[in-house]
Structure formats: structure tokens, C-alpha cells
Design an enzyme around this catalytic site. Structure first.
Site: not given
Ligand code: UDP
Length: 372
Positions: A171, A175, A248, A279, A305, A353, A355
Site C-alpha cells: 500500500r 519513490r 484489529r 502514531r 493510537e 480492508y 479505502d
Molecule cells: N507502515 C509501516 N510504517 C509506517 C507506516 C506504515 O511499516 O510508518 C506499514 C504498516 O504495515 C501498515 C502498512 O504500512 O499496516 C500500510 O500503511 P497505511 O498507512 O496504508 O495503513 P492504514 O492506517 O491506512 O491502514
């Protein structure tokens, strides 16, 4: 019958479908178990701040139809998500981009960054990708995996990366440019006035009853409607007879602070394993620190969170689309397909899951099939 459609759940899927049905002259009743509309995208105004009560939602899409549809009901601001990762006090730019690689390794050019990743990938000796850890190392190398992915992901999903499906990490963009826009999306932003206002506008003129649990009053609702669009948990509908699907859950610790700026960004991810939360969201930065009239907001709200194990009865957040749960869902889907005049939709109804834009796309697609 009193209604053509009973929509169970006033979240995004339910509201979009209800709107489309009402627009073609159908008589629709929306019922909602909670005391408010908008499901998990609900925002509440506190001290001029749109507070995302069930977690931060940032709208992003490449789907023009979805974008145009929603823009009929609300205007979006031009918020671009650029989270910061904090690993034991060291901060990194997310998603993984040239700023991240520069901070991690001191590299300056894309070629240097790619070389570094290739080297790390080669020494990790991964031939076949079977889990999230292998996928992550293949994409960004061991250092980034160790500092920015491993701890965060384990906290978020409550299991090690070696036991998680690789698609989760895909996801995130990787870059080789100095571009820290988190989403690869053409359209992006936060509804001006909040998500609740968006859903309110979608439901304009449609009958909505709050604090009503469909499953507890099933018989009485079933006999006032021709058809039902159910957006609650599919396993709950069938009384968990094949077993409970797993999720979760997230717990939030919210604080209203009498200072104008706590962390200088909407999202700071704590990527080490020891910080107990994943976070901190500072809600005011989704609207650039301003209220709807353009005034600077003097206070701030932060949410820590904590990702948590889900138990039956808890608020379900993230469907765990692993093999075991997907199989179980398939069982429920078979039962659902046998039902007549009841349709299952949305994150909980389809156990996906999703968006937000995928939810809207799926509701529009369903409405097209169903109403034409
Ligand atoms: N992820 C990570 N570090 C970060 C942010 C995200 O390893 O700082 C990984 C983590 O496994 C997460 C996945 O990337 O479940 C997808 O992140 P996203 O932000 O899409 O999660 P959302 O909160 O939108 O489900």
C-alpha cells in the site's frame, strides 16, 4: 411495504447507496446502531477542530467518477498527507522517498539510493516473497525495514511481519524522488466542514433513525421493506454460526491541549517497538490549523493510537484479510448469496480492508446494478 430499501448502517457505503436510491424515487429508511451518522469517518467539531473520532481519515482517489460524485455533496480542501516517522527520536520522511534515503544513508542521488537497497536486498538473500518482512526488505532494504516498518507493523497488526501478508506493505509507495506525498492519488483532501457534513449532505431528505440495532429488531424491520442493504458485520448477521471473523481494533487516547502546536504535523508515526502507541494524530493540521471561517485555532487535540487485539463486542476496525479469515468470509459469502432481497456491502459487509474511495466506488457500482 412501507419502504423499497432499508439501509442498515449510516456509514459511507450506506449513505452513498441511500442517496442513489432516493434520487431515483425509491423510498428509503436508513437505520444506525450508533447515536450518530457517518460510521467510522464521523468527525465531531471541538473547539473549531474537526476531530476524527474513530481515527484519521484522509480521502484519496484516482477514480474520477468517485471524486466527481462526492464533490456534488462537499468541497474538499487540498490537504496532502506527509506523515513523519519518529524512530527513537530520529525523524524520517514518509512514505519512503529520497528524503528518507538521504536521512537513513546520507545518499543524495536516486542511483545511490537504489544501489544501497539492492546491496541490502542481496545480502538478505530473498528469492521468494512469502510474507511482509520479505516483501519490505525487497522493496526498501534491511535498514528501513528495521527502523521504519518492523516495529510499527508489529504494533499495528499484533503479530510479527513474518506472519503477515505481503500486500499490506505494498500500500505504501517507494519513490526515488524528493516527493513525500503519502498517496499515489490524483485527487486528495479532507471534506471542508468534516466528514460528518459530507454524510449529512448525502443523506439530505432521507429518513434516518439512530440508536437502532437491526439485528435486535430484525423481524419487525424485515416486514416493512422490500429489500435490505446491510453494511454491518457479515458474521454478526449470521449469528457467527461459522465462527467470528477477526479484526484489529484501535484505542484512542485523546487530549485537548491549551497550546497551538503539539507536533507540527497531522501524523507522526512511532516506528520503534517500545513506544506503546503506533502514531499520534494532531487533528487541526488536516485543516491547516484553521477553523471553517479561516481563523487560526488556538488549541489543539491529539490522539495517541493504540492498536489492539479485537474481541467479540469490540469496535471492529481493520479486517484481517489473511488466508484463514478470507476462507471464513467465503463461507459467509456463500450464505449471503443464498439470501433473497438482502445485499451485503462496505468494509464490514464485505470484510475488506477498503479505502474510502473503494467503498464509494463499490456502493456506486452496486447502486447501478440494483437500481437500473
Ligand atoms: N507502515 C509501516 N510504517 C509506517 C507506516 C506504515 O511499516 O510508518 C506499514 C504498516 O504495515 C501498515 C502498512 O504500512 O499496516 C500500510 O500503511 P497505511 O498507512 O496504508 O495503513 P492504514 O492506517 O491506512 O491502514
Amino acid at each position: 411495504m412501507k419502504y423499497d430499501y432499508l439501509v442498515v448502517g449510516a456509514g459511507l457505503f450506506g449513505a452513498v447507496f441511500a442517496r442513489r436510491a432516493a434520487d431515483v424515487g425509491k423510498k428509503v429508511l436508513v437505520i444506525e446502531k450508533r447515536s450518530h451518522i457517518a460510521g467510522n469517518i464521523y468527525t465531531e467539531k471541538i473547539e473549531g477542530i474537526d476531530f476524527h473520532k474513530y481515527g484519521a481519515h484522509i480521502f484519496h482517489t484516482n477514480n474520477e467518477l468517485v471524486w466527481e460524485f462526492l464533490n456534488k455533496y462537499i468541497k474538499f480542501n487540498c490537504f496532502i498527507n506527509s506523515p513523519v516517522a519518529n524512530y527513537n527520536g530520529e525523524v524520517f520522511s514518509l512514505p519512503f522517498n529520497m528524503y528518507t534515503f538521504n536521512k537513513m544513508w546520507g545518499v543524495v542521488t536516486p542511483q545511490e539510493a537504489m544501489r544501497k537497497i539492492e546491496e541490502q536486498k542481496a545480502s538478505a538473500n530473498i528469492s521468494n516473497i512469502t510474507n511482509l518482512e520479505e516483501q519490505a526488505i525487497s522493496l526498501v532494504g534491511v535498514d528501513i525495514y528495521e527502523k521504519l516498518i518492523k516495529g510499527y507493523t508489529q504494533k499495528q497488526w499484533g503479530r510479527p511481519c513474518t506472519e503477515l501478508p505481503s500486500f499490506i506493505i505494498k500500500r505504501l509507495p517507494v519513490r526515488f524522488t524528493f516527493d513525500n506525498n503519502y498517496f499515489n492519488a490524483v485527487y486528495q483532501g479532507i471534506p471542508i466542514g468534516g466528514y460528518t457534513k459530507l454524510v449529512e449532505n448525502l443523506l439530505q431528505g432521507i429518513e434516518v433513525k439512530l440508536n437502532v440495532d437491526y439485528l435486535e429488531n430484525k423481524e419487525s424491520f424485515d416486514c416493512i421493506t422490500d429489500k435490505i442493504v446491510y453494511t454491518g458485520s457479515i458474521d454478526a448477521f449470521f449469528n457467527y454460526k461459522l465462527g467470528a471473523l477477526e479484526y484489529r481494533s484501535v484505542r484512542f487516547e485523546n487530549e485537548l491541549l491549551d497550546i497551538p502546536n503539539f507536533q507540527g504535523n497531522a501524523a507522526v508515526n512511532y516506528t520503534d517497538i517500545n513506544t506503546p502507541y503506533t502514531r499520534i494524530i494532531e487533528h487541526k493540521w488536516f485543516t491547516f490549523g484553521k477553523d471553517e471561517c479561516g481563523n487560526e485555532i488556538p488549541k489543539t487535540i491529539i490522539s495517541k493510537e493504540y492498536s489492539s487485539e479485537w474481541h467479540l463486542g469490540d469496535e471492529p476496525y481493520y479486517p484481517i484479510n489473511d488466508e484463514k479469515n478470507n476462507m471464513l468470509y467465503k463461507g459467509y459469502k456463500k450464505l449471503a448469496d443464498k439470501e433473497t432481497n438482502i445485499y451485503f456491502g462496505g468494509r464490514l459487509g464485505e470484510y475488506k480492508y477498503f479505502d474510502m474511495d473503494q467503498v464509494v466506488a463499490s456502493a456506486l457500482q452496486f447502486a447501478d446494478l440494483e437500481l437500473n
